[in-house]
Design a protein around this motif. Structure first.
Motif, PDB file in Angstrom:
ATOM      1  N   LYS A  73      -0.267  -9.399   6.487  1.00 53.23           N
ATOM      2  CA  LYS A  73      -1.205 -10.527   6.626  1.00 53.23           C
ATOM      3  C   LYS A  73      -0.445 -11.810   6.303  1.00 53.23           C
ATOM      4  O   LYS A  73       0.658 -11.747   5.739  1.00 53.23           O
ATOM      5  N   PRO A  74      -1.014 -12.964   6.648  1.00 57.83           N
ATOM      6  CA  PRO A  74      -0.284 -14.208   6.350  1.00 57.83           C
ATOM      7  C   PRO A  74       0.022 -14.294   4.854  1.00 57.83           C
ATOM      8  O   PRO A  74      -0.825 -13.957   4.023  1.00 57.83           O
ATOM      9  N   MET A  75       1.217 -14.714   4.514  1.00 58.65           N
ATOM     10  CA  MET A  75       1.603 -14.834   3.105  1.00 58.65           C
ATOM     11  C   MET A  75       0.879 -16.014   2.460  1.00 58.65           C
ATOM     12  O   MET A  75       0.829 -17.106   3.021  1.00 58.65           O
ATOM     13  N   LEU A  76       0.327 -15.790   1.261  1.00 58.53           N
ATOM     14  CA  LEU A  76      -0.188 -16.907   0.461  1.00 58.53           C
ATOM     15  C   LEU A  76       0.950 -17.543  -0.329  1.00 58.53           C
ATOM     16  O   LEU A  76       0.964 -18.729  -0.604  1.00 58.53           O
TER      17      LEU A  76
END
Lengths: 290, 290
Positions: free
Chosen positions: A101-104
């Motif tokens: 998933k998109p990295m925070l």
């Protein structure tokens, strides 16, 4: 040689080696393995009980106009080469496995990147640091091996390990070269025969700079001038940079009185090549960095 | 209980425990230990072979106008408390030990911080993530314990561990409270007796919000309104925020149909206090997060 494709399996395998108190050496790569990589792997087998190599073309370290899509791949040949070099575990995760998933989180480095390749590849080293942080946590190596051809990368990883207290020893090993001096690189496949001959002049140019230092030249500008002129005269490609900086801090120096890097990058038609020499203040080559 | 002040000694000690295959639990704190911390430590002793606690007031997580200089300290009392709670190793490094030179590396988080305390404390969580990354590498714990009073911190550490594949299990444990409901906090020492009584209304206000959810109220605005009104009526301090968000993603929700956090922060004269409830969609309290 074990081939592992998931993070969970990789962690499990590492846990097993940890239980047996094995020392783990790690060689991260983007594949399309050449002598440079294999040299790192062979060296790692000498200094560790278990060698893990990874092949992962990390999208985060490619800019929008860079060669992510056409970065060369050859899984079958890589597997054979790695096994022959003594690798025990080859970790080849997919992009989705590494970035589900998109990295925070964002990893950034404030220094060592506004020079050399960092300047022409904004965000590149942040991407490298991000994927290495992940790989370091997945593989928990005792030692990690990098080629000094990617000297800026080695300097940046040095800061990563040092600033964040990773319990990992960094080992930088010398560039492996073709017979004509051309630094081995996965991107060399994109060169025409003519360019391949010309590209040997990156090394020859750097060597002429080295000779100047050996002869007692202390002023970076004179050295840079000679190297630039030499390379320019012999290649059809376009020089991106010729720079002389302190190493590993990668700061401008007004005089050669410490360990330095003399580095160049050249654009050919379908490939951008880099090369460098890391030298002590007498102009002698540093052959192992750690 | 062993007291360790240098990174080198700490790493050595950990290596020793690793050789003995001990499972390590870690409780990072800023000291001035209260029941909240001690509860984490006691819980950690139940679930691990060895418990390491750290006391380090991390300058990187304080803003320029925050209370770094006057953050309460009591090393002697802390030592006694930690030992009694079953801690095996107390790690108390100096600022110079943790940050011997300016950091080149920067750790940032893109989400989960533009709400709650993150909004009023820019850079705070980046500082938390940086020091935790260092401590995680120094101590290599199997499990790390946080109090859910610092729920946003727990959510942020959850992203850190997840995005970067730290081989660490995060455990969040419920807020420990005074008899009147006031959440235990090192900063409570800065309250006057009057303020300490008033501060119990943070919890009472949140509980009224919880009761609304239990009664079937689904609209965040109505809940926030009630909590704000209740707290306002009973305190001399100034409300910083009352918010209701998804947890741990910390996004605005239009209806209570998932795990949420109902949280508040209030400025008193010499202390800024926070409190929260983490609730399932029926309004029941989540007592362990992992």
């Amino acid at each position: 040689m074990k081939i592992i494709r998931t993070i969970q399996d990789m962690k499990q395998s590492i846990e097993h080696y940890r239980d047996l108190k094995k020392q783990i050496g790690f060689v991260p790569t983007m594949g399309f393995l050449h002598e440079g990589h294999l040299n790192l792997m062979r060296e790692a087998t000498k200094e560790n009980d278990v060698v893990v190599a990874s092949i992962f073309i990390n999208p985060l370290q490619f800019g929008p106009n860079e060669d992510f899509e056409r970065y060369p791949k050859d899984e079958q040949a890589d597997t054979l080469h790695a096994e022959k070099a003594g690798v025990d575990v080859l970790f080849m995760p997919t992009v989705t496995e590494m970035y589900p998933k998109p990295m925070l989180m964002q990893m950034r480095i404030k220094g060592r990147t506004d020079v050399l390749c960092g300047r022409s590849r904004p965000g590149h080293f942040d991407g490298v640091l991000t994927v290495l942080t992940k790989l370091f946590h997945i593989i928990s190596p005792d030692k990690v091996y990098f080629g000094l051809k990617d000297a800026q990368q080695t300097a940046v990883v040095d800061a990563l390990i040092d600033d964040f207290n990773f319990p990992i020893e960094l080992v930088g090993l010398p560039t492996v070269r073709e017979a004509n001096g051309l630094a081995k690189s996965s991107r060399n496949v994109h060169l025409t025969k003519q360019e391949r001959n010309e590209a040997a002049w990156l090394y020859k140019g750097l060597q002429q700079g080295q000779q100047l230092i050996r002869n007692g030249e202390h002023y970076p500008d004179n050295i840079i001038h000679l190297v630039t002129k030499t390379i320019e005269q012999h290649i059809s490609g376009k020089i991106d940079y010729v720079e002389l900086l302190s190493y590993p801090s990668l700061e401008f120096v007004s005089s050669i009185d410490q360990q330095v890097i003399l580095a160049t990058a050249v654009h050919f038609d379908k490939a951008r090549l880099i090369d460098n020499l890391i030298l002590d203040n007498y102009g002698e080559i540093i052959t192992r960095y750690n």
